[in-house]
Motif scaffolding. Structure first.
Motif, PDB file in Angstrom:
ATOM      1  N   UNK A   1     106.167-154.924  55.500  1.00  0.00           N
ATOM      2  CA  UNK A   1     107.040-153.598  55.024  1.00  0.00           C
ATOM      3  C   UNK A   1     108.472-153.923  55.952  1.00  0.00           C
ATOM      4  N   UNK A   2     109.454-153.136  55.821  1.00  0.00           N
ATOM      5  CA  UNK A   2     110.656-152.958  56.715  1.00  0.00           C
ATOM      6  C   UNK A   2     110.143-152.255  58.170  1.00  0.00           C
ATOM      7  N   UNK A   3     110.625-152.792  59.216  1.00  0.00           N
ATOM      8  CA  UNK A   3     110.302-152.322  60.662  1.00  0.00           C
ATOM      9  C   UNK A   3     111.405-151.732  61.227  1.00  0.00           C
ATOM     10  N   UNK A   4     112.803-151.970  60.594  1.00  0.00           N
ATOM     11  CA  UNK A   4     114.098-151.247  61.287  1.00  0.00           C
ATOM     12  C   UNK A   4     115.226-150.762  60.280  1.00  0.00           C
TER      13      UNK A   4
ATOM     14  N   UNK B   1     100.420-151.535  53.996  1.00  0.00           N
ATOM     15  CA  UNK B   1     100.855-150.174  53.292  1.00  0.00           C
ATOM     16  C   UNK B   1     100.692-149.098  54.011  1.00  0.00           C
ATOM     17  N   UNK B   2     100.201-149.279  55.257  1.00  0.00           N
ATOM     18  CA  UNK B   2      99.922-148.228  56.263  1.00  0.00           C
ATOM     19  C   UNK B   2      98.615-147.429  55.776  1.00  0.00           C
ATOM     20  N   UNK B   3      97.478-148.171  55.289  1.00  0.00           N
ATOM     21  CA  UNK B   3      96.353-147.504  54.644  1.00  0.00           C
ATOM     22  C   UNK B   3      95.630-148.241  55.876  1.00  0.00           C
ATOM     23  N   UNK B   4      94.665-146.933  56.411  1.00  0.00           N
ATOM     24  CA  UNK B   4      93.634-147.300  57.546  1.00  0.00           C
ATOM     25  C   UNK B   4      92.539-148.063  56.908  1.00  0.00           C
TER      26      UNK B   4
END
Length: 273
Positions: free
Chosen positions: A196-199, A104-107
């Motif tokens: 998650x999606x990467x492209x 979730x792009x949480x550090x």
């Protein structure tokens, strides 16, 4: 005699039950011999280079760049990220930092390790490390606990002097994980890992076929995953020790009954009775 036999059976049951737990305590990592280790890094979350646990990825870049990698981490694992930055022969004092983000792009905070280090002037390299908390199979929505899925690593220089911007650097990154087991097990699991999606694939399709004006980009899931697939917390060695405890309790009951029920022989009649 009966007590000795019961103890022998208990020891045998304990050994047979503990064997699977000992076998599962070794973290699974993708063998590095099957696929070549990556030799480049991404420049954003979307273009992060996928690596497997146990691989040593390398990349060339310039001071001031953001280097990104991604790796999978399943429930019950405690990942450790180690990075080495090879610096040019002449440079000023530089501070480098490695950050880890979840799906979730949480550090994510480092449990221990040198996440930020300053390389002295003209130092040849600097080494960084970050050991995350144990990945949990399930967590409250408001919590920042590590969860199964894709993790991102970002390596960059912090407060880089202007004179050092653009200087060539080399980077090495390796991710290892330790199996914690039932000590970190929780009652619950995610429906799907956080991958998650990467492209974006729809953009290319739209360029090939301009007939469809309603074509919108769609997310393509990352292909990176553990070698044995996502467990999502359905199994842990806590099941083994629960079975061992039940077996020992049953044997203790049998042994206690054998001790208290007596020999079963009739009492001895005193002489002259």
């Amino acid at each position: 005699m009966r007590i000795t036999r019961a103890l022998s059976v208990a020891a045998l049951a304990l050994g047979l039950a503990a064997a699977p737990a000992a076998a599962d305590s070794t973290p699974s990592a993708s063998p590095t011999g099957e696929a070549a280790a990556p030799t480049k890094a991404g420049t954003s979350f979307r273009t992060a280079t996928e690596i497997a646990q146990g691989q040593t990825a390398t990349a060339d870049g310039s001071a001031g760049d953001y280097l990104y990698w991604s790796f999978p981490a399943d429930a019950g694992l405690r990942p450790t990220v180690r990075a080495t930055v090879k610096l040019p022969e002449a440079h000023a004092a530089e501070t480098w930092q490695v950050d880890v983000y979840d799906g979730l792009r949480r550090r994510q905070a480092c449990r221990y390790g040198a996440q930020t280090r300053t390389a002295a002037q003209d130092a040849s390299s600097v080494e960084l490390s970050c050991t995350l908390r144990t990945v949990r199979a399930w967590s409250e929505p408001w919590a920042y606990d590590p969860l199964p899925g894709t993790y991102y690593v970002r390596l960059t220089a912090v407060g880089l002097p202007t004179s050092d911007r653009g200087l060539p650097i080399g980077a090495e990154l390796r991710v290892d994980a330790r199996e914690i087991g039932g000590a970190a097990a929780v009652d619950g699991s995610l429906a799907e890992p956080l991958v998650p999606g990467v492209a974006l694939a729809g953009r290319d399709q739209q360029e090939e076929s301009e007939e469809s004006e309603e074509d919108t980009p769609s997310a393509v899931l990352s292909a990176v995953e553990p070698e044995d697939g996502w467990a999502s917390g359905w199994w842990s060695d806590r099941w083994v020790w629960t079975a061992v405890g039940g077996a020992l309790a049953a044997l203790a009951g049998v042994g206690g009954y054998a001790l208290t029920r007596g020999s079963g022989r009739p009492g001895r009649v005193p002489p002259g009775a």
